[in-house]
Design a protein around this motif. Structure first.
Motif, PDB file in Angstrom:
ATOM      1  N   ALA A  67       0.850  -1.186   0.000  1.00  0.00           N
ATOM      2  CA  ALA A  67       0.000   0.000   0.000  1.00  0.00           C
ATOM      3  C   ALA A  67       0.887   1.237   0.000  1.00  0.00           C
ATOM      4  CB  ALA A  67      -0.919  -0.008   1.212  1.00  0.00           C
ATOM      5  N   ASN A  97      -7.515   0.240  -3.467  1.00  0.00           N
ATOM      6  CA  ASN A  97      -6.759  -0.310  -2.338  1.00  0.00           C
ATOM      7  C   ASN A  97      -6.676  -1.832  -2.463  1.00  0.00           C
ATOM      8  OD1 ASN A  97      -9.235  -1.335  -1.464  1.00  0.00           O
ATOM      9  ND2 ASN A  97      -9.492   0.198   0.149  1.00  0.00           N
ATOM     10  N   ASP A 128      -2.751   4.318   0.720  1.00  0.00           N
ATOM     11  CA  ASP A 128      -3.190   2.922   0.604  1.00  0.00           C
ATOM     12  C   ASP A 128      -3.492   2.493  -0.828  1.00  0.00           C
ATOM     13  OD1 ASP A 128      -2.934   2.549   3.363  1.00  0.00           O
ATOM     14  OD2 ASP A 128      -4.948   3.349   3.712  1.00  0.00           O
TER      15      ASP A 128
END
Length: 182
Positions: A67, A97, A128
């Motif tokens: 992330a 994400n 993220d």
């Protein structure tokens, strides 16, 4: 006797755990891009290292191994320097994400960015991010025949905190709590 304030220790831990470093992905080294490419996204060194969407009928992807906070990147309407332009227009871009949730999206108009020395900076400022998707500019709603480029991506990646630090910090917390009881 060592006395340490819980507030001081928590402040130190918060600063340590949120540390990150800013990196510029300039895509100059095709063997070490810092990302994984998907769809028909390609790397080119014609006019300098950069990525480009190779097929305007299919979506193209940039994947991050962890992330990542994406600050920004630059785009140009041409696949490489000297490329014979098609019908320039809009392209939709989205960030996802790890759970596949859309966490950012934009429609970018590249019709004014056909000179190789004129790049649009796309501001993302989103954490993220595991995947950037560049939706095919040759399909609805944007029927354009062009292959846009991506370059100079600015990202922030978390710096891993060594396990030894966490062990040391938990020991200090334990010492601090025993000192408070006395």
């Amino acid at each position: 006797m060592l006395k340490i304030s819980s507030l001081v220790l928590l402040t130190m831990l918060a600063g340590y755990s949120s540390s990150s470093h800013t990196a510029l992905l300039d895509f100059n080294d095709a063997s070490d891009l810092g990302v994984t490419l998907g769809g028909n996204m390609k790397c080119s060194d014609i006019g300098g290292g950069h990525l480009y969407n190779d097929d305007y009928n299919y979506d193209d992807y940039i994947y991050f191994s962890t992330a990542t906070y994406v600050n920004s990147f630059e785009m140009n309407a041409m696949a490489w320097q000297g490329f014979d332009k098609g019908v320039i227009g809009n392209i939709d871009i989205a960030a996802f994400n790890a759970g596949g949730e859309n966490i950012w999206n934009a429609t970018v108009n590249l019709s004014g960015y056909t000179a190789w020395d004129n790049w649009l900076t796309v501001s993302v400022e989103t954490a993220d991010v595991n995947q950037l998707t560049f939706f095919a500019p040759g399909t609805l709603p944007h029927i354009n025949g062009f292959w846009p480029s991506v370059d100079n991506m600015v990202i922030n990646q978390p710096v891993p905190v060594p396990a030894a630090f966490w062990l040391f910090a938990s020991g200090l917390l334990l010492l601090g709590s025993k000192g408070l009881r006395k």
